[in-house]
Design a protein around this motif. Structure first.
Motif, PDB file in Angstrom:
ATOM      1  N   ILE A  74       2.403  -2.145 -12.099  1.00  0.00           N
ATOM      2  CA  ILE A  74       1.578  -1.151 -11.420  1.00  0.00           C
ATOM      3  C   ILE A  74       0.253  -1.792 -11.019  1.00  0.00           C
ATOM      4  CG2 ILE A  74       0.445   1.089 -11.653  1.00  0.00           C
ATOM      5  CD1 ILE A  74       2.458   1.442 -14.113  1.00  0.00           C
ATOM      6  N   GLU A  75      -0.166  -1.528  -9.780  1.00  0.00           N
ATOM      7  CA  GLU A  75      -1.446  -2.050  -9.315  1.00  0.00           C
ATOM      8  C   GLU A  75      -2.215  -0.926  -8.613  1.00  0.00           C
ATOM      9  OE1 GLU A  75      -2.893  -5.866  -6.871  1.00  0.00           O
ATOM     10  OE2 GLU A  75      -1.514  -4.570  -5.773  1.00  0.00           O
ATOM     11  N   PHE A  76      -3.430  -0.674  -9.083  1.00  0.00           N
ATOM     12  CA  PHE A  76      -4.333   0.271  -8.437  1.00  0.00           C
ATOM     13  C   PHE A  76      -5.448  -0.541  -7.790  1.00  0.00           C
ATOM     14  CE2 PHE A  76      -2.434   2.813 -11.832  1.00  0.00           C
ATOM     15  CZ  PHE A  76      -2.018   3.922 -11.127  1.00  0.00           C
ATOM     16  N   ILE A  77      -5.400  -0.697  -6.487  1.00  0.00           N
ATOM     17  CA  ILE A  77      -6.430  -1.458  -5.780  1.00  0.00           C
ATOM     18  C   ILE A  77      -7.629  -0.556  -5.521  1.00  0.00           C
ATOM     19  CG2 ILE A  77      -6.964  -2.756  -3.682  1.00  0.00           C
ATOM     20  CD1 ILE A  77      -3.876  -3.362  -3.585  1.00  0.00           C
ATOM     21  N   SER A  78      -7.373   0.560  -4.925  1.00  0.00           N
ATOM     22  CA  SER A  78      -8.400   1.566  -4.665  1.00  0.00           C
ATOM     23  C   SER A  78      -7.657   2.887  -4.549  1.00  0.00           C
ATOM     24  CB  SER A  78      -9.140   1.262  -3.364  1.00  0.00           C
ATOM     25  OG  SER A  78     -10.007   2.315  -3.048  1.00  0.00           O
TER      26      SER A  78
END
Length: 86
Positions: A74-78
């Motif tokens: 999981i990746e939350f960039i913005s």
């Protein structure tokens, strides 16, 4: 070759249901400024980079009953608030 298997850009009110994504050359699911989408009952494994990524304030997405098995799941960039249960 695409960088992503499923890519939403400025997209809302979609469903991604019951998919098996296992492409070692691409990332699984990417949401860019996308809202109110349902992502459920998917298996995202052995994707080249990430299982699922959120960018540019993607928010109010409903993500549940998914299996992620990648080097980065999981990746939350913005991203703003999303409803989550994997």
């Amino acid at each position: 070759k695409n960088d992503y298997n499923i890519y939403f850009s400025y997209s809302s009110n979609n469903s991604v249901l019951g998919n098996n994504i296992s492409d070692p050359g691409s990332s699984g699911i990417f949401l860019e400024d996308s809202h109110l989408n349902e992502i459920a009952n998917n298996e995202v494994a052995s994707s080249g980079n990430k299982g699922i990524s959120f960018d540019l304030t993607s928010s109010k997405n409903l993500i549940y009953n998914n299996l992620f098995n990648n080097s980065i799941n999981i990746e939350f960039i913005s991203s703003d608030f999303n409803y989550w249960n994997y």
